[in-house]
Design a protein around this motif. Structure first.
Motif, PDB file in Angstrom:
ATOM      1  N   LEU A   1      14.731  -2.718   0.100  1.00  0.00           N
ATOM      2  CA  LEU A   1      14.903  -1.685   1.114  1.00  0.00           C
ATOM      3  C   LEU A   1      15.959  -2.131   2.117  1.00  0.00           C
ATOM      4  O   LEU A   1      16.126  -3.332   2.367  1.00  0.00           O
ATOM      5  CB  LEU A   1      13.576  -1.437   1.847  1.00  0.00           C
ATOM      6  N   PRO A   2      16.685  -1.208   2.715  1.00  0.00           N
ATOM      7  CA  PRO A   2      17.695  -1.591   3.712  1.00  0.00           C
ATOM      8  C   PRO A   2      17.058  -2.110   4.996  1.00  0.00           C
ATOM      9  O   PRO A   2      16.000  -1.638   5.411  1.00  0.00           O
ATOM     10  CB  PRO A   2      18.451  -0.279   3.961  1.00  0.00           C
ATOM     11  N   TYR A   3      17.709  -3.094   5.598  1.00  0.00           N
ATOM     12  CA  TYR A   3      17.242  -3.597   6.887  1.00  0.00           C
ATOM     13  C   TYR A   3      17.378  -2.506   7.949  1.00  0.00           C
ATOM     14  O   TYR A   3      18.209  -1.600   7.835  1.00  0.00           O
ATOM     15  CB  TYR A   3      18.068  -4.807   7.330  1.00  0.00           C
ATOM     16  N   VAL A   4      16.577  -2.618   9.000  1.00  0.00           N
ATOM     17  CA  VAL A   4      16.697  -1.695  10.129  1.00  0.00           C
ATOM     18  C   VAL A   4      17.284  -2.448  11.313  1.00  0.00           C
ATOM     19  O   VAL A   4      17.136  -3.662  11.443  1.00  0.00           O
ATOM     20  CB  VAL A   4      15.342  -1.074  10.501  1.00  0.00           C
TER      21      VAL A   4
ATOM     22  N   ARG B   1       9.462  -5.054  10.526  1.00  0.00           N
ATOM     23  CA  ARG B   1       9.907  -4.461   9.267  1.00  0.00           C
ATOM     24  C   ARG B   1      10.818  -5.384   8.457  1.00  0.00           C
ATOM     25  O   ARG B   1      10.670  -5.502   7.239  1.00  0.00           O
ATOM     26  CB  ARG B   1      10.622  -3.128   9.512  1.00  0.00           C
ATOM     27  N   ASN B   2      11.770  -6.007   9.092  1.00  0.00           N
ATOM     28  CA  ASN B   2      12.683  -6.856   8.332  1.00  0.00           C
ATOM     29  C   ASN B   2      11.969  -8.063   7.730  1.00  0.00           C
ATOM     30  O   ASN B   2      12.355  -8.537   6.654  1.00  0.00           O
ATOM     31  CB  ASN B   2      13.852  -7.294   9.213  1.00  0.00           C
ATOM     32  N   LEU B   3      10.934  -8.550   8.418  1.00  0.00           N
ATOM     33  CA  LEU B   3      10.123  -9.623   7.833  1.00  0.00           C
ATOM     34  C   LEU B   3       9.411  -9.118   6.580  1.00  0.00           C
ATOM     35  O   LEU B   3       9.314  -9.822   5.575  1.00  0.00           O
ATOM     36  CB  LEU B   3       9.098 -10.143   8.844  1.00  0.00           C
ATOM     37  N   PHE B   4       8.923  -7.884   6.662  1.00  0.00           N
ATOM     38  CA  PHE B   4       8.281  -7.282   5.498  1.00  0.00           C
ATOM     39  C   PHE B   4       9.279  -7.121   4.355  1.00  0.00           C
ATOM     40  O   PHE B   4       8.980  -7.436   3.196  1.00  0.00           O
ATOM     41  CB  PHE B   4       7.695  -5.921   5.884  1.00  0.00           C
ATOM     42  N   ILE B   5      10.469  -6.641   4.659  1.00  0.00           N
ATOM     43  CA  ILE B   5      11.490  -6.429   3.631  1.00  0.00           C
ATOM     44  C   ILE B   5      11.874  -7.749   2.967  1.00  0.00           C
ATOM     45  O   ILE B   5      12.122  -7.810   1.759  1.00  0.00           O
ATOM     46  CB  ILE B   5      12.727  -5.738   4.246  1.00  0.00           C
TER      47      ILE B   5
ATOM     48  N   ILE C   1       4.304 -12.796   9.185  1.00  0.00           N
ATOM     49  CA  ILE C   1       3.629 -11.743   9.957  1.00  0.00           C
ATOM     50  C   ILE C   1       2.199 -12.150  10.263  1.00  0.00           C
ATOM     51  O   ILE C   1       1.718 -11.991  11.396  1.00  0.00           O
ATOM     52  CB  ILE C   1       3.666 -10.389   9.210  1.00  0.00           C
ATOM     53  N   ALA C   2       1.509 -12.708   9.284  1.00  0.00           N
ATOM     54  CA  ALA C   2       0.142 -13.191   9.504  1.00  0.00           C
ATOM     55  C   ALA C   2       0.116 -14.274  10.574  1.00  0.00           C
ATOM     56  O   ALA C   2      -0.783 -14.307  11.417  1.00  0.00           O
ATOM     57  CB  ALA C   2      -0.440 -13.720   8.199  1.00  0.00           C
ATOM     58  N   GLN C   3       1.114 -15.148  10.569  1.00  0.00           N
ATOM     59  CA  GLN C   3       1.165 -16.223  11.560  1.00  0.00           C
ATOM     60  C   GLN C   3       1.392 -15.673  12.966  1.00  0.00           C
ATOM     61  O   GLN C   3       0.790 -16.140  13.940  1.00  0.00           O
ATOM     62  CB  GLN C   3       2.283 -17.208  11.208  1.00  0.00           C
TER      63      GLN C   3
END
Length: 377
Positions: A251-254, A265-269, A277-279
């Motif tokens: 997916l494209p970065y935001v 979001r970018n961490l998810f991507i 994210i959990a940390q």
């Protein structure tokens, strides 16, 4: 299935039930939309302009929001409607051949009344793949009396039971492709099961508490987290499912404005969702736990901090706390988050149902107090 301007022709099974004969077949969604109408329940107005008490029709009004949701859903790669659409039609428009099991229905506007499925039919108006087929299972009653139509409608809607949202969230554990929903599930599981986690044994994974300490539903946790990852979780899931065999698909970065809203979001991507994210969530709630240990760890009837009111307010404030460090995409440490809470004047005794009434008002008031006392603009 064969379709022309005069007739809709398809295979159909004859089913015998106590209420009478029912026919079950498969019909193209566009054909079904043409021949059906919803007999919406409405108050009839008399000629003398006085409202009479009789109601006409059996269906509920079409919900535009629901139609839009289904319209989006039908264009996903794994869209499906396994349950049948139920219609009633006059036999004057129908011919059924028992020997061949072929049914013919006149291809005319509004000759079949929808008893169940009006929102699915309306949603399929937005189906974008005109070149491909989207068939629906259809249960057809002929010459059904209005009383029986009402009984079928009321029975279906009375007996339907909603599935726990926490159970739905948990089922994403079985998904092979990535999605925001699966990420939310994985993080909820990890933080709830890991000893030492500030959320250890605090999340009701399947929506039901196994111990008194489990005061936050998985659904509440996942929803509160996903707002910082995506504004369209279904489209994200659809992307990964369509490209599950393409390891390079991404997916494209935001950037800028959107990243301020969806700062995870970018961490998810980047597929760091189960780690970074959990940390970040761990570190944030560790600071909360250190500031108000008793209110966070104990379970009292009038306490709100570790229940939905407190948790949702804390997750709303999480955005302000994280963004205050101007380090989007980085892991904020426990000590850094701790500086946010150190100067707050809220005491453990403040987190009660009198000061913060459970629900939207309590959430809003607690969020405002957290932000005001933090000094974050």
């Amino acid at each position: 299935m064969e379709n022309n301007r005069q007739k809709i022709t398809f295979k159909c099974l004859e089913v015998l039930q106590p209420i009478g004969v029912m026919y079950v077949g498969a019909m193209d969604c566009s054909d079904l939309e043409t021949i059906t109408y919803a007999d919406v329940r409405r108050l009839e107005i008399g000629k003398d302009n006085r409202e009479i008490e009789d109601y006409i029709g059996i269906q509920r009004h079409l919900d535009p929001r629901r139609e839009k949701e289904i319209g989006k859903y039908v264009n996903l790669v794994d869209a499906t409607f396994p349950n049948s659409i139920i219609i009633s039609v006059s036999s004057e428009f129908v011919k059924y051949d028992k020997e061949t099991s072929i049914m013919e229905i006149d291809f005319k506007d509004d000759i079949a009344k929808v008893l169940d499925g009006q929102h699915r039919i309306a949603g399929l108006r937005h189906y974008e793949k005109a070149a491909s087929t989207f068939q629906l299972v259809v249960s057809i009653y002929l010459d059904m009396e209005l009383e029986d139509q009402a009984i079928v409608f009321s029975t279906i809607n009375k007996e339907q039971k909603s599935v726990s949202n926490s159970l739905v969230a948990d089922l994403f554990a079985f998904a092979e492709s990535r999605s925001p929903q699966k990420t939310g599930h994985n993080i909820a599981r990890a933080l709830s099961k890991k000893e030492g986690s500030p959320l250890y044994n605090k999340i009701k994974i399947l929506g039901k508490a196994e111990t008194l300490s489990q005061t936050i539903t998985q659904d509440t946790f996942v929803k509160s987290l996903l707002v910082y990852i995506t504004n369209d979780k279904q489209s994200d899931r659809d992307f990964y499912k369509r490209n599950k065999n393409d390891k390079k698909a991404k997916l494209p970065y935001v950037h800028e404005k959107e990243l301020k809203r969806h700062f995870l979001r970018n961490l998810f991507i980047d597929d760091f969702d189960d780690i970074q994210i959990a940390q970040i969530i761990w570190n944030y709630f560790y600071a909360v736990q250190q500031k108000w240990p008793n209110a966070w760890n104990e379970t009292k009837n009038d306490s709100i901090l570790n229940k939905s009111t407190g948790f949702i307010a804390l997750m709303k404030f999480f955005k302000d706390a994280y963004l205050s460090f101007d380090k989007i995409g980085k892991v904020i440490t426990k000590d850094e988050f701790k500086t946010i809470f150190d100067n707050m004047e809220l005491t453990e005794e403040d987190f009660n149902t009198t000061k913060y009434v459970p629900g939207g008002m309590g959430i809003s008031n607690l969020y405002k107090d957290l932000k005001t006392q933090s000094g974050i603009i």
